[in-house]
Design a protein around this motif. Structure first.
Motif, mmCIF file in Angstrom:
data_model
loop_
_atom_site.group_PDB
_atom_site.id
_atom_site.type_symbol
_atom_site.label_atom_id
_atom_site.label_comp_id
_atom_site.label_asym_id
_atom_site.label_seq_id
_atom_site.Cartn_x
_atom_site.Cartn_y
_atom_site.Cartn_z
ATOM 1 N N MET A 47 0.828 -1.168 0.000
ATOM 2 C CA MET A 47 0.000 0.000 0.000
ATOM 3 C C MET A 47 0.878 1.238 0.000
ATOM 4 O O MET A 47 1.984 1.210 0.496
ATOM 5 N N SER A 48 0.344 2.314 -0.478
ATOM 6 C CA SER A 48 1.106 3.551 -0.527
ATOM 7 C C SER A 48 0.544 4.574 0.437
ATOM 8 O O SER A 48 0.300 5.701 0.091
ATOM 9 N N THR A 49 0.324 4.160 1.665
ATOM 10 C CA THR A 49 -0.271 5.070 2.630
ATOM 11 C C THR A 49 0.764 5.984 3.238
ATOM 12 O O THR A 49 1.931 5.663 3.338
ATOM 13 N N VAL A 50 0.304 7.114 3.630
ATOM 14 C CA VAL A 50 1.085 8.069 4.393
ATOM 15 C C VAL A 50 0.666 7.853 5.834
ATOM 16 O O VAL A 50 -0.471 7.467 6.089
ATOM 17 N N PRO A 51 1.526 8.061 6.806
ATOM 18 C CA PRO A 51 1.107 7.847 8.191
ATOM 19 C C PRO A 51 -0.240 8.520 8.471
ATOM 20 O O PRO A 51 -0.507 9.609 7.989
ATOM 21 N N ALA A 52 -1.051 7.826 9.257
ATOM 22 C CA ALA A 52 -2.386 8.344 9.573
ATOM 23 C C ALA A 52 -2.285 9.733 10.159
ATOM 24 O O ALA A 52 -1.450 10.002 11.012
ATOM 25 N N GLU A 53 -3.123 10.619 9.659
ATOM 26 C CA GLU A 53 -3.126 11.991 10.145
ATOM 27 C C GLU A 53 -4.509 12.572 9.957
ATOM 28 O O GLU A 53 -5.230 12.225 9.034
ATOM 29 N N ARG A 90 -2.281 8.902 -1.289
ATOM 30 C CA ARG A 90 -2.150 9.827 -2.418
ATOM 31 C C ARG A 90 -2.480 9.093 -3.712
ATOM 32 O O ARG A 90 -2.210 7.905 -3.842
ATOM 33 N N HIS A 91 -3.058 9.818 -4.666
ATOM 34 C CA HIS A 91 -3.367 9.235 -5.968
ATOM 35 C C HIS A 91 -2.805 10.123 -7.063
ATOM 36 O O HIS A 91 -2.423 11.268 -6.816
ATOM 37 N N GLY A 92 -2.746 9.588 -8.269
ATOM 38 C CA GLY A 92 -2.209 10.333 -9.411
ATOM 39 C C GLY A 92 -0.695 10.320 -9.432
ATOM 40 O O GLY A 92 -0.046 9.678 -8.611
ATOM 41 N N ASP A 93 -0.106 11.019 -10.394
ATOM 42 C CA ASP A 93 1.350 11.094 -10.547
ATOM 43 C C ASP A 93 2.024 9.727 -10.449
ATOM 44 O O ASP A 93 2.971 9.528 -9.689
ATOM 45 N N GLY A 94 1.525 8.769 -11.194
ATOM 46 C CA GLY A 94 2.103 7.434 -11.195
ATOM 47 C C GLY A 94 1.601 6.541 -10.084
ATOM 48 O O GLY A 94 1.942 5.371 -10.020
ATOM 49 N N GLY A 95 0.799 7.082 -9.187
ATOM 50 C CA GLY A 95 0.228 6.308 -8.091
ATOM 51 C C GLY A 95 -1.100 5.712 -8.502
ATOM 52 O O GLY A 95 -1.458 5.701 -9.683
ATOM 53 N N PRO A 96 -1.846 5.231 -7.525
ATOM 54 C CA PRO A 96 -3.138 4.602 -7.843
ATOM 55 C C PRO A 96 -4.163 5.629 -8.318
ATOM 56 O O PRO A 96 -4.001 6.832 -8.125
ATOM 57 N N LEU A 105 -14.150 12.321 -12.037
ATOM 58 C CA LEU A 105 -14.428 13.564 -11.329
ATOM 59 C C LEU A 105 -13.173 14.202 -10.736
ATOM 60 O O LEU A 105 -13.010 15.415 -10.785
ATOM 61 N N VAL A 106 -12.267 13.386 -10.203
ATOM 62 C CA VAL A 106 -11.125 13.968 -9.487
ATOM 63 C C VAL A 106 -9.760 13.748 -10.124
ATOM 64 O O VAL A 106 -8.827 14.486 -9.826
ATOM 65 N N ALA A 107 -9.595 12.766 -10.992
ATOM 66 C CA ALA A 107 -8.282 12.473 -11.572
ATOM 67 C C ALA A 107 -7.856 13.552 -12.558
ATOM 68 O O ALA A 107 -8.668 14.108 -13.287
ATOM 69 N N GLY A 108 -6.571 13.834 -12.557
ATOM 70 C CA GLY A 108 -6.026 14.768 -13.531
ATOM 71 C C GLY A 108 -6.421 16.210 -13.300
ATOM 72 O O GLY A 108 -6.364 17.025 -14.208
ATOM 73 N N ARG A 109 -6.813 16.551 -12.071
ATOM 74 C CA ARG A 109 -7.207 17.924 -11.751
ATOM 75 C C ARG A 109 -6.409 18.431 -10.546
ATOM 76 O O ARG A 109 -6.989 18.832 -9.536
ATOM 77 N N PRO A 110 -5.086 18.418 -10.627
ATOM 78 C CA PRO A 110 -4.288 18.792 -9.459
ATOM 79 C C PRO A 110 -4.482 20.241 -9.016
ATOM 80 O O PRO A 110 -4.274 20.556 -7.850
ATOM 81 N N ASP A 111 -4.878 21.123 -9.919
ATOM 82 C CA ASP A 111 -5.060 22.525 -9.550
ATOM 83 C C ASP A 111 -6.516 22.858 -9.214
ATOM 84 O O ASP A 111 -6.815 23.986 -8.841
ATOM 85 N N ALA A 112 -7.397 21.887 -9.350
ATOM 86 C CA ALA A 112 -8.818 22.129 -9.091
ATOM 87 C C ALA A 112 -9.118 21.979 -7.605
ATOM 88 O O ALA A 112 -8.454 21.247 -6.882
ATOM 89 N N ARG A 140 -13.109 11.197 2.205
ATOM 90 C CA ARG A 140 -13.022 12.451 1.454
ATOM 91 C C ARG A 140 -11.962 12.249 0.385
ATOM 92 O O ARG A 140 -10.850 11.821 0.682
ATOM 93 N N VAL A 141 -12.319 12.556 -0.837
ATOM 94 C CA VAL A 141 -11.398 12.408 -1.960
ATOM 95 C C VAL A 141 -11.142 13.792 -2.531
ATOM 96 O O VAL A 141 -12.069 14.475 -2.968
ATOM 97 N N GLY A 142 -9.892 14.200 -2.504
ATOM 98 C CA GLY A 142 -9.499 15.488 -3.045
ATOM 99 C C GLY A 142 -8.729 15.306 -4.331
ATOM 100 O O GLY A 142 -8.636 14.199 -4.880
ATOM 101 N N SER A 143 -8.146 16.380 -4.801
ATOM 102 C CA SER A 143 -7.460 16.347 -6.085
ATOM 103 C C SER A 143 -6.175 15.534 -6.058
ATOM 104 O O SER A 143 -5.672 15.149 -7.114
ATOM 105 N N ASP A 144 -5.640 15.224 -4.861
ATOM 106 C CA ASP A 144 -4.392 14.462 -4.814
ATOM 107 C C ASP A 144 -4.382 13.292 -3.842
ATOM 108 O O ASP A 144 -3.425 12.530 -3.795
ATOM 109 N N SER A 145 -5.450 13.133 -3.041
ATOM 110 C CA SER A 145 -5.438 12.036 -2.072
ATOM 111 C C SER A 145 -6.853 11.662 -1.633
ATOM 112 O O SER A 145 -7.802 12.419 -1.825
#
Length: 101
Positions: free
Chosen positions: A1-7, A21-27, A67-74, A88-93
């Motif tokens: 898994m590519s998790t970041v420490p829980a926060e 995190r998603h995008g940029d070569g990730g899931p 809806l959310v992929a490929g929109r890093p500035d949105a 919650r799904v944002g533009s990068d995670s």
């Protein structure tokens, strides 16, 4: 898994969360949701259906990705409930937390 420490992200600081995190070569965003939930459930993502967690039962993964992929500035913020998890799904995670009873 590519998790970041829980926060805590957008949730009270006393709530256990997992961020992937998603995008940029990730899931993809939908896979990031699955990985974040699996991290909280302490299981392999492939084992989530055995725990009663099937993303497709709650949201169309292709629609979520579109809806959310490929929109890093949105300013994208999608909130969904998947089984016993608030996500919650944002533009990068994707950030998941256990739902409160």
């Amino acid at each position: 898994m590519s998790t970041v420490p829980a926060e805590p992200v957008g949730f009270p600081s006393t709530v256990e969360t997992a961020r992937v995190r998603h995008g940029d070569g990730g899931p993809s965003p939908s896979l990031a949701v699955v990985e974040a939930i699996a991290d909280l459930a302490d299981v392999d993502p492939a084992d989530l259906p055995e725990k009663g967690v099937v993303l497709y039962d709650h949201v169309d993964p292709d629609a979520l990705n579109a809806l959310v992929a490929g929109r890093p500035d949105a300013d994208v913020d999608v909130s969904i409930t998947v089984a016993d998890y608030d996500v919650r799904v944002g533009s990068d995670s994707a950030v998941a937390r256990r739902s409160r009873d």
